[in-house]
Scaffold this motif. Structure first.
Motif, PDB file in Angstrom:
ATOM      1  N   LEU A 201       0.836  -1.201   0.000  1.00 11.19           N
ATOM      2  CA  LEU A 201       0.000   0.000   0.000  1.00 11.19           C
ATOM      3  C   LEU A 201       0.872   1.254   0.000  1.00 11.19           C
ATOM      4  O   LEU A 201       0.545   2.250  -0.667  1.00 11.19           O
ATOM      5  CB  LEU A 201      -0.910  -0.008   1.239  1.00 11.19           C
ATOM      6  N   LEU A 202       1.985   1.217   0.713  1.00  9.65           N
ATOM      7  CA  LEU A 202       2.911   2.354   0.712  1.00  9.65           C
ATOM      8  C   LEU A 202       3.497   2.595  -0.676  1.00  9.65           C
ATOM      9  O   LEU A 202       3.706   3.754  -1.079  1.00  9.65           O
ATOM     10  CB  LEU A 202       4.042   2.130   1.724  1.00  9.65           C
ATOM     11  N   GLU A 203       3.764   1.517  -1.400  1.00 13.23           N
ATOM     12  CA  GLU A 203       4.266   1.684  -2.771  1.00 13.23           C
ATOM     13  C   GLU A 203       3.235   2.422  -3.641  1.00 13.23           C
ATOM     14  O   GLU A 203       3.576   3.349  -4.380  1.00 13.23           O
ATOM     15  CB  GLU A 203       4.583   0.328  -3.393  1.00 13.23           C
ATOM     16  N   ALA A 204       1.973   1.980  -3.523  1.00 10.41           N
ATOM     17  CA  ALA A 204       0.918   2.634  -4.314  1.00 10.41           C
ATOM     18  C   ALA A 204       0.747   4.087  -3.911  1.00 10.41           C
ATOM     19  O   ALA A 204       0.580   4.983  -4.761  1.00 10.41           O
ATOM     20  CB  ALA A 204      -0.402   1.868  -4.128  1.00 10.41           C
ATOM     21  N   ILE A 205       0.793   4.358  -2.581  1.00  9.73           N
ATOM     22  CA  ILE A 205       0.629   5.742  -2.112  1.00  9.73           C
ATOM     23  C   ILE A 205       1.786   6.614  -2.586  1.00  9.73           C
ATOM     24  O   ILE A 205       1.591   7.756  -3.027  1.00  9.73           O
ATOM     25  CB  ILE A 205       0.533   5.760  -0.567  1.00  9.73           C
ATOM     26  N   THR A 206       3.017   6.078  -2.515  1.00  4.52           N
ATOM     27  CA  THR A 206       4.187   6.855  -2.946  1.00  4.52           C
ATOM     28  C   THR A 206       4.094   7.218  -4.421  1.00  4.52           C
ATOM     29  O   THR A 206       4.311   8.373  -4.825  1.00  4.52           O
ATOM     30  CB  THR A 206       5.471   6.053  -2.685  1.00  4.52           C
TER      31      THR A 206
END
Length: 407
Positions: free
Chosen positions: A333-338
């Protein structure tokens, strides 16, 4: 794993696949830039309409005199002398009317030195400036004493000044209107175009009695073409309109079942209708641009699904050595948010640059506000997170044995 380590891991994954990450961001960049640009254009158009409405005055009514019939042909409103200056004075006495100004308009040739200019001349009272929200930029306005004495004084719009006086200061100068000498006592603040495209600065204002007696003449002394009135508030306008109709019908002795010899029109309602149309156009442009944001979000979901598939064994190993499901979920999810946030930032920058280019190259009024940038950024970030959640959840729910066996 703590969130900082997860964020660093996500960043390394993005950097390791630069081209794929950039292409993933591209949809979000285009979407955000389009939303910012469209909303900026819509806001600019809305501001221009609001400025024009403000220049016309607020809470306005126009009372037109009745129509005449000649040879069986009806001539339209304003052709019958049914309104008088005393009607305007009576309307001004209504409780929620701040001012009412009789107007006797006409067209005349103005001459100064070797220059001449044909323009509209309005015979009015001092209250007209208040009703129309017009300001005398230099000099002063004529007074009620000038109206009573039918003084030959005039206030000029900026277009008239430019065509007759050029760079010369017109205050105190004597000009001729229809061959009659007039002293220029004031110059109006520039107003620009009205909603129907007319130049509001191409006008000369004189006392209404001067227009009636010395410029245009009239077979019916004391009558005026129309009356402009201003209500105290926008909320009071319906009640004021009803009171104006009742008062004028009583003064003109019009029977209850007969057609009135005048017409009261709400100018603010027409102006607000134009403003509402502009707001709707702005919303439609923003909605159309938002479609590209959804497409960008779908792009993030697709690329993240590919990433999860490619890293299936990595996910299996992490779970096998103790990573919890929520750690896997949070990492992807952090990858998508970044990716989404970086795309949003670049998109906001491009959108603001595009708005600046449109204003400079096309001369179209464009307004970029912090609210527009924040709205586009928030919506795009939300879209990225929403479409990134499904691949992250799919990774978190993997069976570690199946993941380790994945080839």
């Amino acid at each position: 794993m703590n969130p900082v380590a997860m964020l660093a891991e996500s960043w390394r994954a993005i950097i390791a696949n630069r081209m794929r990450s950039f292409l993933t961001m591209l949809g979000m960049i285009i979407g955000v830039a389009a939303v910012v640009l469209m909303l900026a254009i819509g806001q600019g158009a809305q501001n221009a309409i609001n400025s024009t409405i403000s220049s016309m005055g607020s809470n306005l009514f126009i009372v037109l005199s009745g129509a005449t019939t000649s040879g069986g042909q009806r001539m339209g409103l304003g052709t019958s002398p049914t309104l008088t200056m005393s009607d305007a004075a009576a309307l001004a006495e209504l409780p929620n009317v701040t001012a009412a100004a009789p107007v006797q308009p006409g067209t005349a040739a103005a001459v100064y030195a070797g220059n001449n200019w044909s323009t509209s001349v309005s015979g009015v009272t001092p209250d007209y400036l208040q009703v129309r929200n017009w300001v005398v930029a230099s000099g002063f306005a004529f007074t009620d004493a000038d109206v009573r004495g039918a003084a030959r004084v005039a206030i000029l719009g900026q277009t008239v000044v430019d065509n007759l006086f050029g760079d010369e200061n017109p205050i105190g100068k004597t000009m001729r209107i229809n061959r009659s000498p007039f002293t220029v006592v004031g110059v109006l603040e520039p107003k620009g175009q009205s909603l129907d495209g007319r130049d509001q600065d191409d006008v000369i204002i004189v006392p209404v009695t001067t227009a009636q007696r010395k410029l245009f003449g009239s077979q019916f002394p004391g009558t005026v073409r129309f009356i402009m009135a201003q209500a105290s508030t926008a909320e009071a306008m319906p009640a004021v309109e009803k009171e104006m109709n009742e008062l004028l019908r009583a003064r003109h002795r019009v029977a209850a079942d007969a057609d009135a010899d005048f017409s009261v029109r709400n100018l603010s309602a027409m102006a607000e209708a134009s403003a509402a149309a502009t707001r709707i156009m702005s919303y439609v442009l923003g909605a159309i641009a938002s479609i590209s944001l959804i497409v960008g979000g779908i792009g993030i979901m697709n690329i993240m699904l590919v990433s999860v598939t490619e890293r299936t064994r990595e996910i299996g190993i992490r779970i096998a050595i103790g990573a919890r499901h929520r750690d896997i979920l949070l990492q992807f999810l952090l990858e998508a948010i970044t990716i989404s946030l970086i795309g949003c930032l670049i998109g906001v920058g491009l959108g603001m640059g595009g708005a600046w280019a449109v204003q400079k190259l096309a001369g179209f009024p464009v307004v970029v506000t912090f609210d527009i940038a924040l709205l586009a950024f928030s919506v795009a970030a939300g879209v990225g997170i929403f479409f990134g959640f499904y691949p992250a959840r799919r990774a978190a729910l993997m069976n570690p044995i199946d993941a380790l066996r994945y080839q």
